[in-house]
Enzyme design. Structure first.
Site, PDB file in Angstrom:
ATOM      1  N   PRO A 160      -7.564 187.145  40.667  1.00 59.29           N
ATOM      2  CA  PRO A 160      -7.273 185.666  40.765  1.00 59.29           C
ATOM      3  C   PRO A 160      -5.739 185.260  40.863  1.00 59.29           C
ATOM      4  CG  PRO A 160      -8.318 186.151  38.679  1.00 59.29           C
ATOM      5  CD  PRO A 160      -8.348 187.250  39.544  1.00 59.29           C
TER       6      PRO A 160
ATOM      7  N   GLU B 129     -12.647 191.089  31.333  1.00 63.41           N
ATOM      8  CA  GLU B 129     -11.426 190.230  31.246  1.00 63.41           C
ATOM      9  C   GLU B 129     -10.280 190.533  32.305  1.00 63.41           C
ATOM     10  OE1 GLU B 129     -13.566 188.363  29.202  1.00 63.41           O
ATOM     11  OE2 GLU B 129     -11.669 187.294  29.492  1.00 63.41           O
TER      12      GLU B 129
ATOM     13  N   ARG C  47     -14.399 192.503  61.322  1.00 66.38           N
ATOM     14  CA  ARG C  47     -14.584 191.969  62.458  1.00 66.38           C
ATOM     15  C   ARG C  47     -13.452 191.502  63.475  1.00 66.38           C
ATOM     16  NH1 ARG C  47     -13.455 186.643  63.364  1.00 66.38           N
ATOM     17  NH2 ARG C  47     -15.544 186.672  64.707  1.00 66.38           N
TER      18      ARG C  47
ATOM     19  N   ASP D  27     -13.446 182.443  68.793  1.00 65.08           N
ATOM     20  CA  ASP D  27     -13.313 181.693  67.599  1.00 65.08           C
ATOM     21  C   ASP D  27     -12.516 180.534  67.476  1.00 65.08           C
ATOM     22  OD1 ASP D  27     -15.265 182.899  65.814  1.00 65.08           O
ATOM     23  OD2 ASP D  27     -13.861 183.994  64.788  1.00 65.08           O
TER      24      ASP D  27
HETATM   25  C1  LIG Z   1      -8.659 181.377  39.693  1.00 62.33           C
HETATM   26  C2  LIG Z   1      -8.844 180.783  38.415  1.00 62.33           C
HETATM   27  C3  LIG Z   1     -10.003 179.871  38.438  1.00 62.33           C
HETATM   28  C4  LIG Z   1      -7.679 179.946  37.858  1.00 62.33           C
HETATM   29  C5  LIG Z   1      -9.097 181.799  37.448  1.00 62.33           C
HETATM   30  C6  LIG Z   1      -8.041 182.156  36.228  1.00 62.33           C
HETATM   31  C7  LIG Z   1      -8.237 183.241  35.682  1.00 62.33           C
HETATM   32  C8  LIG Z   1      -9.392 184.078  35.465  1.00 62.33           C
HETATM   33  C9  LIG Z   1     -10.211 183.812  36.746  1.00 62.33           C
HETATM   34  C10 LIG Z   1     -11.424 184.541  36.679  1.00 62.33           C
HETATM   35  O1  LIG Z   1     -12.298 184.454  37.600  1.00 62.33           O
HETATM   36  N1  LIG Z   1     -11.423 185.949  36.088  1.00 62.33           N
HETATM   37  C11 LIG Z   1     -12.558 187.043  36.132  1.00 62.33           C
HETATM   38  C12 LIG Z   1     -12.411 187.857  37.337  1.00 62.33           C
HETATM   39  N2  LIG Z   1     -12.129 187.110  38.363  1.00 62.33           N
HETATM   40  C13 LIG Z   1     -11.902 187.811  39.792  1.00 62.33           C
HETATM   41  O2  LIG Z   1     -11.867 188.855  40.000  1.00 62.33           O
HETATM   42  C14 LIG Z   1     -11.752 186.562  40.798  1.00 62.33           C
HETATM   43  C15 LIG Z   1     -11.853 185.238  40.603  1.00 62.33           C
HETATM   44  C16 LIG Z   1     -11.315 184.418  41.585  1.00 62.33           C
HETATM   45  C17 LIG Z   1     -11.155 184.859  43.052  1.00 62.33           C
HETATM   46  C18 LIG Z   1     -10.846 186.237  43.079  1.00 62.33           C
HETATM   47  N3  LIG Z   1     -10.524 186.742  44.307  1.00 62.33           N
HETATM   48  O3  LIG Z   1     -10.606 188.151  43.953  1.00 62.33           O
HETATM   49  C19 LIG Z   1     -10.967 188.424  43.084  1.00 62.33           C
HETATM   50  C20 LIG Z   1     -11.236 187.195  42.103  1.00 62.33           C
HETATM   51  C21 LIG Z   1     -11.208 188.681  36.942  1.00 62.33           C
HETATM   52  C22 LIG Z   1     -11.902 189.975  36.326  1.00 62.33           C
HETATM   53  C23 LIG Z   1     -13.060 189.876  36.446  1.00 62.33           C
HETATM   54  C24 LIG Z   1     -13.384 188.730  37.297  1.00 62.33           C
HETATM   55  C25 LIG Z   1     -10.240 182.716  37.438  1.00 62.33           C
END
Ligand SMILES: CC(C)(C)c1cccc(C(=O)NCC2(NC(=O)c3cccc4nocc34)CCCC2)c1
Length: 254
Positions: free
Chosen positions: A97, A124, A162, A177
């Site tokens: 994220p 986390e 793709r 596309d």
């Molecule tokens: C974005 C925002 C809402 C501000 C936010 C702030 C803090 C934490 C999280 C959150 O979702 N933490 C949990 C995890 N998330 C992701 O891995 C993940 C989430 C979103 C898009 C992604 N693209 O790739 C991996 C992604 C990280 C560890 C396990 C899952 C989300």
């Protein structure tokens, strides 16, 4: 292209491995996807891959050690698949994220890699020292809270696969596309001719390819202007599209 995915849920990746265009790319050996489970790189009896966070707080954190061994193995496998092992040709990507939001533009450039090693977080997140030591780039799918990085990893791989040369075969939909030129898609219709009392726009039945192409473009323009003004702002028309836009502007002035 070679993909190594590091995840505690490797079975999830059957979703892209066993179906559709991504599945076909694998059977045609244009793509290799290997899933490495950090649990297989643990040395304790409990195959521990997560621990309580230093400093306290809820949840668990993924430990650096098993992930580092999995990445080392992935690098070895990538080089055995002919990947040049540097960040420009085979980066370690952490789906996160905190990353740069994925866009079609970044997907296009990622299709040039020899391969990529993709790290999926759970709980986390991952010990920061692992990220500092191994990760070349962090990529985010968007701003929503998820339970893991596996679905984002599959979206990344799907979008890159793709775009690889001769994956889309003769339907060449990659070229057609609309999103390649940054517009939303036009409406699509197929049999039967009538559904729920609604027919198909006459122009699509006319066989007049120039008119059909212009109608489809006008629909893309109208949809992009009304639904995604941000995309419309960024749009730069081709020569043909500029001509159509002029004709559209004249027609609406009447
Ligand atoms: C974005 C925002 C809402 C501000 C936010 C702030 C803090 C934490 C999280 C959150 O979702 N933490 C949990 C995890 N998330 C992701 O891995 C993940 C989430 C979103 C898009 C992604 N693209 O790739 C991996 C992604 C990280 C560890 C396990 C899952 C989300």
């Amino acid at each position: 292209m070679y993909f190594a995915v590091i995840s505690i849920f490797p079975e999830m990746f059957a979703t892209i491995r066993d179906f559709g265009i991504t599945g076909r790319a694998i059977t045609q050996e244009q793509v290799t996807i290997e899933c490495l489970n950090p649990r297989d790189y643990t040395t304790d009896n409990y195959r521990r891959i997560d621990e309580r966070p230093y400093g306290g707080g809820p949840g668990m954190v993924m430990m650096a050690e098993p992930l580092s061994k999995a990445i080392d193995d992935a690098r070895l496998r990538a080089s055995q698949h002919g990947c040049r092992m540097d960040a420009a040709h085979c980066p370690v990507i952490y789906m996160s994220p905190q990353g740069q939001t994925l866009s079609e533009n970044s997907v296009v450039s990622m299709a040039d890699y020899d391969g990529m090693i993709i790290l999926c977080g759970r709980y986390e997140g991952i010990d920061e020292r692992l990220l500092a030591q191994y990760v070349d780039m962090e990529v985010s799918l968007g701003d929503y809270v998820l339970t893991g990085g596996e679905l984002p990893a599959m979206v990344l791989m799907d979008s890159v696969i793709r775009r690889l040369p001769d994956i889309m075969g003769d339907d060449k939909s990659a070229e057609q596309d609309s999103f390649v030129d940054g517009l939303l898609d036009c409406p699509h219709y197929t049999k039967p001719h009538e559904f729920a009392g609604m027919a198909v726009p006459e122009v699509l039945l006319s066989g007049h390819h120039a008119n059909i192409a212009e109608w489809r473009f006008s629909q893309q323009v109208e949809r992009t202007q009304t639904r995604r003004p941000d995309l419309w702002q960024a749009f730069s028309p081709s020569v043909q599209q500029a001509k159509w836009l002029k004709a559209l502007a004249k027609a609406t002035k009447k």
